[in-house]
Design a protein around this motif. Structure first.
Motif, mmCIF file in Angstrom:
data_model
loop_
_atom_site.group_PDB
_atom_site.id
_atom_site.type_symbol
_atom_site.label_atom_id
_atom_site.label_comp_id
_atom_site.label_asym_id
_atom_site.label_seq_id
_atom_site.Cartn_x
_atom_site.Cartn_y
_atom_site.Cartn_z
ATOM 1 N N MET A 50 0.834 -1.202 0.000
ATOM 2 C CA MET A 50 0.000 0.000 0.000
ATOM 3 C C MET A 50 0.872 1.257 0.000
ATOM 4 O O MET A 50 0.632 2.208 -0.767
ATOM 5 C CB MET A 50 -0.931 -0.004 1.216
ATOM 6 C CG MET A 50 -1.852 1.206 1.297
ATOM 7 S SD MET A 50 -2.936 1.122 2.741
ATOM 8 C CE MET A 50 -4.016 -0.236 2.252
ATOM 9 N N GLN A 51 1.895 1.270 0.848
ATOM 10 C CA GLN A 51 2.781 2.425 0.923
ATOM 11 C C GLN A 51 3.619 2.568 -0.349
ATOM 12 O O GLN A 51 3.926 3.686 -0.777
ATOM 13 C CB GLN A 51 3.680 2.315 2.152
ATOM 14 C CG GLN A 51 2.929 2.339 3.481
ATOM 15 C CD GLN A 51 1.961 3.511 3.587
ATOM 16 O OE1 GLN A 51 2.310 4.659 3.305
ATOM 17 N NE2 GLN A 51 0.737 3.211 4.009
ATOM 18 N N TYR A 54 1.315 4.272 -2.928
ATOM 19 C CA TYR A 54 1.141 5.711 -2.697
ATOM 20 C C TYR A 54 2.430 6.483 -2.974
ATOM 21 O O TYR A 54 2.389 7.612 -3.478
ATOM 22 C CB TYR A 54 0.665 5.965 -1.275
ATOM 23 C CG TYR A 54 -0.814 5.714 -1.087
ATOM 24 C CD1 TYR A 54 -1.753 6.384 -1.852
ATOM 25 C CD2 TYR A 54 -1.279 4.779 -0.161
ATOM 26 C CE1 TYR A 54 -3.110 6.149 -1.708
ATOM 27 C CE2 TYR A 54 -2.629 4.536 -0.014
ATOM 28 C CZ TYR A 54 -3.543 5.219 -0.785
ATOM 29 O OH TYR A 54 -4.886 4.983 -0.638
ATOM 30 N N ALA A 55 3.572 5.898 -2.657
ATOM 31 C CA ALA A 55 4.851 6.564 -2.927
ATOM 32 C C ALA A 55 5.031 6.782 -4.433
ATOM 33 O O ALA A 55 5.445 7.865 -4.876
ATOM 34 C CB ALA A 55 5.997 5.742 -2.356
ATOM 35 N N TYR A 57 2.609 6.845 -6.697
ATOM 36 C CA TYR A 57 1.557 7.731 -7.201
ATOM 37 C C TYR A 57 1.882 9.201 -6.915
ATOM 38 O O TYR A 57 1.825 10.051 -7.819
ATOM 39 C CB TYR A 57 0.215 7.354 -6.573
ATOM 40 C CG TYR A 57 -0.919 8.273 -6.995
ATOM 41 C CD1 TYR A 57 -1.460 8.185 -8.278
ATOM 42 C CD2 TYR A 57 -1.447 9.216 -6.112
ATOM 43 C CE1 TYR A 57 -2.493 9.021 -8.678
ATOM 44 C CE2 TYR A 57 -2.478 10.057 -6.506
ATOM 45 C CZ TYR A 57 -3.005 9.962 -7.784
ATOM 46 O OH TYR A 57 -4.018 10.805 -8.174
ATOM 47 N N ARG A 96 -1.206 13.772 1.076
ATOM 48 C CA ARG A 96 -0.295 12.637 1.189
ATOM 49 C C ARG A 96 -0.556 11.844 2.469
ATOM 50 O O ARG A 96 -0.658 10.609 2.456
ATOM 51 C CB ARG A 96 1.157 13.110 1.179
ATOM 52 C CG ARG A 96 1.650 13.653 -0.152
ATOM 53 C CD ARG A 96 3.071 14.159 -0.016
ATOM 54 N NE ARG A 96 3.561 14.783 -1.217
ATOM 55 C CZ ARG A 96 4.190 14.144 -2.205
ATOM 56 N NH1 ARG A 96 4.414 12.848 -2.093
ATOM 57 N NH2 ARG A 96 4.613 14.794 -3.269
ATOM 58 N N ALA A 99 -3.969 10.039 2.626
ATOM 59 C CA ALA A 99 -4.027 8.851 1.771
ATOM 60 C C ALA A 99 -3.194 7.715 2.352
ATOM 61 O O ALA A 99 -3.691 6.591 2.528
ATOM 62 C CB ALA A 99 -3.545 9.199 0.369
ATOM 63 N N SER A 100 -1.932 7.981 2.665
ATOM 64 C CA SER A 100 -1.028 6.921 3.098
ATOM 65 C C SER A 100 -1.321 6.424 4.508
ATOM 66 O O SER A 100 -1.265 5.219 4.780
ATOM 67 C CB SER A 100 0.422 7.386 3.012
ATOM 68 O OG SER A 100 0.624 8.536 3.813
ATOM 69 N N ILE A 101 -1.657 7.347 5.408
ATOM 70 C CA ILE A 101 -1.948 6.956 6.791
ATOM 71 C C ILE A 101 -3.430 6.655 6.969
ATOM 72 O O ILE A 101 -3.811 5.669 7.599
ATOM 73 C CB ILE A 101 -1.504 8.047 7.778
ATOM 74 C CG1 ILE A 101 0.014 8.245 7.691
ATOM 75 C CG2 ILE A 101 -1.912 7.689 9.205
ATOM 76 C CD1 ILE A 101 0.547 9.339 8.594
ATOM 77 N N SER A 103 -5.573 5.564 4.843
ATOM 78 C CA SER A 103 -5.986 4.305 4.231
ATOM 79 C C SER A 103 -5.646 3.117 5.122
ATOM 80 O O SER A 103 -6.404 2.141 5.182
ATOM 81 C CB SER A 103 -5.309 4.143 2.866
ATOM 82 O OG SER A 103 -3.902 4.171 3.003
ATOM 83 N N VAL A 104 -4.515 3.206 5.827
ATOM 84 C CA VAL A 104 -4.142 2.138 6.752
ATOM 85 C C VAL A 104 -5.124 2.079 7.915
ATOM 86 O O VAL A 104 -5.592 1.005 8.303
ATOM 87 C CB VAL A 104 -2.705 2.338 7.284
ATOM 88 C CG1 VAL A 104 -2.387 1.321 8.379
ATOM 89 C CG2 VAL A 104 -1.702 2.229 6.150
ATOM 90 N N SER A 154 0.178 -0.202 -9.084
ATOM 91 C CA SER A 154 1.513 0.398 -9.123
ATOM 92 C C SER A 154 2.108 0.303 -10.523
ATOM 93 O O SER A 154 2.755 1.249 -11.003
ATOM 94 C CB SER A 154 2.438 -0.311 -8.120
ATOM 95 O OG SER A 154 1.984 -0.131 -6.787
#
Length: 239
Positions: A50-51, A54-55, A57, A96, A99-101, A103-104, A154
């Protein structure tokens, strides 16, 4: 269970489970149950992919465009002044992190809800002794298809020429690729997020329950369908 048992941890067996989830899911869940395998590897693998997604994207996307797109899709029919106000608060860093945090956190929240649901509904099997922690660990194995979906997304990020692609459009196997709904439509979020990998998770849920419980096939089928119906209803009410 959702804890590490070093004496049970077998990297080769853990990796082989990924293949078994595709070719023989019932055998995979039988192995998990018989070997009492920890679900931490599944959880970590999901979070890492997942990370990674996002990285990739956020490294490619046009962030000013993404801010404007997020404002316009979030506020819809709001006045220009209201959109401008949100645009000033909605920084690139905020997007950022959300989305990254976020979503988790959302995935963990869904895991908690699903675990409560399974803990209650599987009481229909009087012989089943699994508790909430057991089902919380079980949830991450069922979510393994998310790893493949994120890896596919990805790849799409890496090969796409556009820097102005919404996140939802990167799920090329979603049913919205067929329906063509827009963010203004009620079922857009559901259609854009539900894809072939979601169906795969439902299949894994079915086989996992068939291994861990003595419930009838029809009962297990209903247990798997109820969350799907709930998601549809949620999209209708809050979409």
């Amino acid at each position: 269970m959702f804890y590490i048992k070093t004496n049970k941890f077998n990297m080769k067996l853990q990796l082989s489970l990924l293949q078994d989830m595709v070719t023989r899911p019932k055998y995979a869940f039988t192995q998990i149950a018989s070997q009492n395998l920890s679900s931490w590897p599944a959880f970590i693998l999901i979070i890492l992919t997942m990370q990674l997604f996002y990285a990739l994207y956020f490294n490619q996307v046009d962030m000013p465009w993404l801010v404007d797109y997020t404002v316009n899709t979030s506020l819809g029919q709001a006045t220009p002044a209201e959109k401008q106000q949100l645009s000033q608060r909605l920084t690139e860093e905020t997007i950022r992190l959300s989305a990254s945090i976020g979503s988790v956190l959302m995935l963990v929240f869904y895991g908690l809800i699903t675990s409560v649901y399974l803990n209650v509904i599987t009481k229909l099997d009087e012989q089943n002794t699994d508790g909430f922690k057991d089902w919380f660990g079980f949830y991450w194995w069922v979510q393994i298809p998310a790893v493949f979906q994120l890896l596919l997304s990805s790849i799409v990020v890496l090969v796409t020429d556009s820097s102005q692609t919404p996140l939802m459009d990167l799920q090329i196997t979603s049913i919205n690729q067929i329906l063509g709904l827009t963010p203004e439509d009620k079922f857009y979020s559901f259609a854009a997020s539900f894809d072939l990998f979601s169906l795969w998770s439902i299949v894994l849920l079915f086989y996992g329950l068939s291994v861990r419980t003595q419930l009838k096939t029809s009962t297990i089928t209903n247990i798997c369908i109820i969350p799907f119906i709930f998601m549809l209803a949620f999209s209708l009410v809050f979409g």
